[in-house]
Scaffold this motif. Sequence first.
Motif, PDB file in Angstrom:
ATOM      1  N   LEU A  16       0.821  -1.215   0.000  1.00 38.66           N
ATOM      2  CA  LEU A  16       0.000   0.000   0.000  1.00 38.66           C
ATOM      3  C   LEU A  16       0.854   1.265   0.000  1.00 38.66           C
ATOM      4  O   LEU A  16       0.500   2.259  -0.639  1.00 38.66           O
ATOM      5  N   THR A  17       1.991   1.215   0.666  1.00 39.82           N
ATOM      6  CA  THR A  17       2.910   2.360   0.678  1.00 39.82           C
ATOM      7  C   THR A  17       3.479   2.614  -0.715  1.00 39.82           C
ATOM      8  O   THR A  17       3.561   3.760  -1.159  1.00 39.82           O
ATOM      9  N   VAL A  18       3.868   1.550  -1.415  1.00 37.91           N
ATOM     10  CA  VAL A  18       4.387   1.697  -2.778  1.00 37.91           C
ATOM     11  C   VAL A  18       3.312   2.283  -3.689  1.00 37.91           C
ATOM     12  O   VAL A  18       3.586   3.176  -4.501  1.00 37.91           O
ATOM     13  N   ILE A  19       2.096   1.810  -3.545  1.00 38.29           N
ATOM     14  CA  ILE A  19       0.982   2.347  -4.346  1.00 38.29           C
ATOM     15  C   ILE A  19       0.831   3.840  -4.102  1.00 38.29           C
ATOM     16  O   ILE A  19       0.754   4.632  -5.042  1.00 38.29           O
ATOM     17  N   LYS A  20       0.816   4.224  -2.825  1.00 36.03           N
ATOM     18  CA  LYS A  20       0.621   5.637  -2.470  1.00 36.03           C
ATOM     19  C   LYS A  20       1.807   6.500  -2.895  1.00 36.03           C
ATOM     20  O   LYS A  20       1.632   7.540  -3.520  1.00 36.03           O
ATOM     21  N   ASP A  21       3.022   6.059  -2.564  1.00 35.09           N
ATOM     22  CA  ASP A  21       4.215   6.860  -2.837  1.00 35.09           C
ATOM     23  C   ASP A  21       4.463   7.066  -4.326  1.00 35.09           C
ATOM     24  O   ASP A  21       5.089   8.048  -4.716  1.00 35.09           O
ATOM     25  N   ASN A  22       4.016   6.127  -5.147  1.00 32.30           N
ATOM     26  CA  ASN A  22       4.248   6.211  -6.589  1.00 32.30           C
ATOM     27  C   ASN A  22       3.006   6.608  -7.360  1.00 32.30           C
ATOM     28  O   ASN A  22       2.990   6.549  -8.588  1.00 32.30           O
ATOM     29  N   ASP A  23       1.973   7.004  -6.626  1.00 28.76           N
ATOM     30  CA  ASP A  23       0.705   7.434  -7.229  1.00 28.76           C
ATOM     31  C   ASP A  23       0.219   6.436  -8.285  1.00 28.76           C
ATOM     32  O   ASP A  23      -0.144   6.810  -9.396  1.00 28.76           O
ATOM     33  N   ILE A  24       0.276   5.161  -7.909  1.00 22.37           N
ATOM     34  CA  ILE A  24      -0.196   4.105  -8.802  1.00 22.37           C
ATOM     35  C   ILE A  24      -1.706   4.015  -8.630  1.00 22.37           C
ATOM     36  O   ILE A  24      -2.208   3.806  -7.531  1.00 22.37           O
ATOM     37  N   ARG A  25      -2.398   4.191  -9.694  1.00 26.41           N
ATOM     38  CA  ARG A  25      -3.867   4.259  -9.628  1.00 26.41           C
ATOM     39  C   ARG A  25      -4.474   2.859  -9.732  1.00 26.41           C
ATOM     40  O   ARG A  25      -4.854   2.428 -10.818  1.00 26.41           O
ATOM     41  N   ILE A  26      -4.516   2.215  -8.583  1.00 30.07           N
ATOM     42  CA  ILE A  26      -5.112   0.880  -8.504  1.00 30.07           C
ATOM     43  C   ILE A  26      -5.689   0.696  -7.103  1.00 30.07           C
ATOM     44  O   ILE A  26      -5.136   1.201  -6.128  1.00 30.07           O
ATOM     45  N   LYS A  27      -6.781   0.031  -7.047  1.00 27.68           N
ATOM     46  CA  LYS A  27      -7.346  -0.366  -5.757  1.00 27.68           C
ATOM     47  C   LYS A  27      -7.226  -1.878  -5.693  1.00 27.68           C
ATOM     48  O   LYS A  27      -7.764  -2.583  -6.540  1.00 27.68           O
TER      49      LYS A  27
END
Length: 63
Positions: A16-27
């Motif tokens: 979840l941190t990688v998703i947030k920090d890299n603004d990866i648009r996925i749920k």
Amino acid sequence: MNKDKIIYQLSVEDILTVIKDNDIRIKIKEEDIHFIEEKVGDIIDWRGAIEFALFELIKSKKK
């Protein structure tokens, strides 16, 4: 020495941190975790990482 001691692991929070920090648009959903776990396990060179750490340890002991 405890041979069963886990020395490194990843958590869902790390994903979840990688998703947030890299603004990866996925749920991601709970069922997606296994897919991610398998892919990460496929690409991490565990033997190479351990070998690198061992050589670094040897170098540090020579100082």
